[in-house]
Design a protein around this motif. Structure first.
Motif, PDB file in Angstrom:
ATOM      1  N   THR A 118      54.383  29.638  52.092  1.00 47.53           N
ATOM      2  CA  THR A 118      54.289  28.339  52.694  1.00 47.53           C
ATOM      3  C   THR A 118      54.549  28.938  54.290  1.00 47.53           C
ATOM      4  N   GLU A 169      46.650  25.466  51.913  1.00 45.70           N
ATOM      5  CA  GLU A 169      47.617  25.659  52.853  1.00 45.70           C
ATOM      6  C   GLU A 169      48.110  26.931  52.523  1.00 45.70           C
ATOM      7  N   ARG A 229      45.662  29.671  53.793  1.00 47.01           N
ATOM      8  CA  ARG A 229      45.738  29.747  55.104  1.00 47.01           C
ATOM      9  C   ARG A 229      46.891  30.857  55.570  1.00 47.01           C
ATOM     10  N   THR A 230      48.089  30.404  54.740  1.00 45.08           N
ATOM     11  CA  THR A 230      49.299  31.280  55.184  1.00 45.08           C
ATOM     12  C   THR A 230      49.224  32.580  54.780  1.00 45.08           C
ATOM     13  N   SER A 281      39.256  28.128  52.548  1.00 43.82           N
ATOM     14  CA  SER A 281      40.530  28.283  53.575  1.00 43.82           C
ATOM     15  C   SER A 281      40.580  29.797  53.859  1.00 43.82           C
TER      16      SER A 281
END
Length: 329
Positions: free
Chosen positions: A75, A134, A137-138, A193
């Motif tokens: 995260t 997400e 992408r992290t 992503s």
């Protein structure tokens, strides 16, 4: 074993060898944040001849993902910075590293807070797709070279694939094609992503942690439907998890699960399952058509197993001991 020590590629990703490190949960990340100790742990395996390290499962950023406090998350914020320490160390050692992203599903505790296929509502699907994207992408920002989606062993995505845990009567349940819909949507969300050239690996299995005899596909045709959905959604590599790599996936054919994955889809495949635990079985690896072989427990006590096994130093390999699971080196 020497053939596995040669450099290779996974898509456009150059690897120093065909050895991979299988993901193994170690619970050494306080508050879900990887530390310098984690970075050193992964670096040692890169130094030991592993071409592609696949991290232990890293949790997506959703409250339903897990109850564990010491399992790493993927995260933004502190966890991302911690993973940057890890990827930097692995790269300095000449290795490549993939982030495995994970949701426990019904293995989450307490059980009444767990998400399962049968409990999820429309909004829940939407939230999880956002969380998976997400985390992907992290992973890119943290310097990973590839991403692996954990769709095996009875965790959430695998629960959709397994008829025993997926009793839905809408588009997410029923025949194999419908059971593969949500895992495929996750694959597509992650694929969208990350950079086009970054390999996207999907790990799948027949067996579950709670049921070694479980099967998501009773026939090759049924497996072809599931894996075909993965490939169409954007999977580049299939990581076929077995308890014992030498066992045939289906009666009447010697191919293991990775061999069938490659045969049915044409995608590169990773084979795994007790590799290195029994030296007498190692010559059998040549019979199975896998692009990479993943080592698991043998790397806990002998981080340089791959290097020793391919340079005539087998006598220096210490046999795996279950006590190795309590050590972090």
């Amino acid at each position: 074993m020497d053939t596995y020590a040669a450099p290779t590629t996974l898509g456009k990703l150059a690897l120093s060898s065909r050895f991979a490190m299988a993901p193994m949960t170690r619970k050494r990340s306080p508050g879900g944040v990887p530390t310098a100790a984690n970075a050193a742990y992964y670096r040692r395996r890169a130094e030991g001849g592993i071409g592609l390290i696949i991290t232990e499962g890293a949790l997506i950023g959703h409250p339903s993902a897990s109850h564990e406090d010491d399992v790493p998350r993927l995260t933004p914020g502190p966890a991302e910075a911690g993973w940057r320490l890890v990827t930097d160390e692995v790269h300095q050692a000449g290795g490549r590293i993939a982030a495995q992203i994970w949701h426990l599903g019904s293995e989450r505790r307490p059980a009444e807070t767990a998400w399962t296929p049968d409990r999820m509502k429309v909004k829940d699907f939407e939230q999880l797709l956002i969380a998976y994207a997400e985390s992907a992408r992290t992973a890119v920002r943290a310097g990973f070279d590839a991403v692996e989606i954990h769709g095996a062993h009875g965790y959430l995505l695998d629960e959709f694939l397994w008829p025993h845990t997926n009793h839905r009567t809408d588009r997410f349940g029923g025949a194999a094609a419908a059971r593969a819909v949500f895992p495929a949507e996750v694959i597509r969300a992650v694929r969208d992503s990350i950079p086009a050239e970054m390999p996207l690996i999907v790990r799948f299995s027949q067996f579950k942690e709670r049921d070694y005899a479980a099967r998501i596909a009773e026939t090759p045709a049924e497996l072809a439907v599931i894996l075909g959905a993965f490939a169409e959604a954007g999977a580049d590599v299939l990581h076929a998890s077995q308890r014992r790599f030498w066992e045939p996936a289906f009666d009447g054919d010697p191919a293991n699960l990775a061999g069938w994955a490659k045969r049915l889809t044409g995608l590169p495949a990773i084979t795994v399952g007790s590799i290195g635990l029994d030296r007498d079985r190692l010559p059998e690896l040549e019979k199975h058509d896998a692009d990479l072989i993943a080592l698991g427990r043998v790397l806990l006590g002998t981080p340089d197993w791959a290097k020793l096994a391919t340079t005539g130093r087998e006598s220096e390999i210490r046999p795996y001991d279950k006590a190795d699971e309590d050590v972090y080196l």
